[in-house]
Design an enzyme around this catalytic site. Structure first.
Site, short mmCIF file in Angstrom:
data_model
loop_
_atom_site.label_atom_id
_atom_site.label_comp_id
_atom_site.label_asym_id
_atom_site.label_seq_id
_atom_site.Cartn_x
_atom_site.Cartn_y
_atom_site.Cartn_z
N ASP A 105 0.82 -1.21 0.00
CA ASP A 105 0.00 0.00 0.00
C ASP A 105 0.85 1.26 0.00
OD1 ASP A 105 0.94 -0.49 2.56
OD2 ASP A 105 -1.00 -0.28 3.56
N ASP A 108 6.96 3.90 3.25
CA ASP A 108 7.19 4.95 4.24
C ASP A 108 8.68 4.93 4.58
OD1 ASP A 108 6.84 6.83 6.22
OD2 ASP A 108 5.82 5.53 7.61
N PHE A 157 0.13 11.14 7.99
CA PHE A 157 -0.42 9.80 8.22
C PHE A 157 -1.78 9.68 7.54
CE2 PHE A 157 -2.13 6.11 10.32
CZ PHE A 157 -1.03 5.27 10.28
P1 IMP Z 1 7.46 1.16 6.10
O1 IMP Z 1 7.91 -0.21 6.54
O2 IMP Z 1 7.86 2.23 7.09
O3 IMP Z 1 7.84 1.52 4.69
O4 IMP Z 1 5.91 1.19 6.20
C1 IMP Z 1 5.18 0.37 5.45
C2 IMP Z 1 3.93 -0.06 6.15
O5 IMP Z 1 3.55 0.78 7.24
C3 IMP Z 1 2.83 0.01 5.15
O6 IMP Z 1 2.67 -1.25 4.54
C4 IMP Z 1 1.64 0.42 5.96
O7 IMP Z 1 0.98 -0.72 6.42
C5 IMP Z 1 2.21 1.17 7.14
N1 IMP Z 1 2.14 2.64 6.93
C6 IMP Z 1 3.14 3.48 6.63
N2 IMP Z 1 2.72 4.75 6.51
C7 IMP Z 1 1.39 4.71 6.73
C8 IMP Z 1 0.34 5.72 6.73
O8 IMP Z 1 0.53 6.93 6.47
N3 IMP Z 1 -0.91 5.26 6.99
C9 IMP Z 1 -1.20 3.96 7.26
N4 IMP Z 1 -0.27 3.00 7.25
C10 IMP Z 1 1.02 3.37 7.00
MG MG Z 2 1.09 -2.63 5.29
#
Ligand code: IMP
Ligand code: MG
Length: 185
Positions: A105, A108, A157
């Protein structure tokens, strides 16, 4: 009946018609990329956030494919702070020799995608690519370059269209910024 989700949304960032339009464009790009590949296409959606994106995307991909579900968690419970990603449920499909496309999705911090790519690369796929609906360029590490990206967004967020806060809001049809007073960071 009044929608109980709407009061929790600060503002709509990407409305549903814009999401639909972009998902259709991504499907054309992805279908074009894989159309002449001999090895089968295997999609690996990262649950639960990519559920709705996956459902919309695959119905616009006119090709044979397998789907292997993988559950990875980085945000635990009522928090918006990224944690080290952990594989909670691994996929049961054999991906050796397959063209694997990881679907998530949002990119981040990149912890999730980095973990999944590193793990799947050890299983000898023919090709290994990734597609994210959203990316936060302010935070995403420059060395992680998904092959297909829906939208670059600001560092806020967001919830809706599969994205959650503490497992809520996934069913909100637009992508919206959650009111900051409603979450712990
Ligand atoms: P990362 O591992 O930090 O890249 O984050 C990835 C996961 O964190 C995504 O698959 C989402 O499930 C969750 N995530 C990151 N940012 C958001 C946000 O703004 N809203 C909701 N879920 C998020
Ligand atoms: Mg996720």
């Amino acid at each position: 009946m009044a929608d109980p989700i709407l009061p929790d949304i600060d503002r709509v960032l990407i409305p549903r018609d814009r999401i639909a339009q972009r998902v259709a464009e991504l499907a054309v790009d992805i279908a074009g990329h894989y159309q002449h590949q001999e090895a089968g296409l295997t999609l690996v959606p990262i649950l639960s956030g990519s559920l709705i994106f996956l459902a919309d995307l695959i119905r616009q991909l006119p090709m044979k494919m397998k789907i292997g579900l993988m559950t990875v968690s980085s945000y635990t419970g009522a928090s918006t702070k990224g944690r080290p990603a952990v594989v909670l449920k691994d996929l049961t499909l054999d991906i050796e020799g397959q063209n694997v496309l990881v679907i998530d999705d949002i990119l981040d911090t990149g912890n999730t995608l980095r973990l999944v790519i590193r793990e799947l690369a050890t299983r000898c796929p023919n090709t290994l690519k990734s597609c994210v609906l959203l990316r936060k360029p302010a935070k995403a590490p420059p060395d992680l370059n998904p092959d297909f990206v829906g939208f670059d967004i600001e560092d806020a967020f967001v919830v809706g269209y599969g994205l959650d806060y503490d497992n809520h809001y996934r069913n909100y049809p637009d992508i919206g910024i959650l009111k900051p007073e409603l979450y712990r960071s």
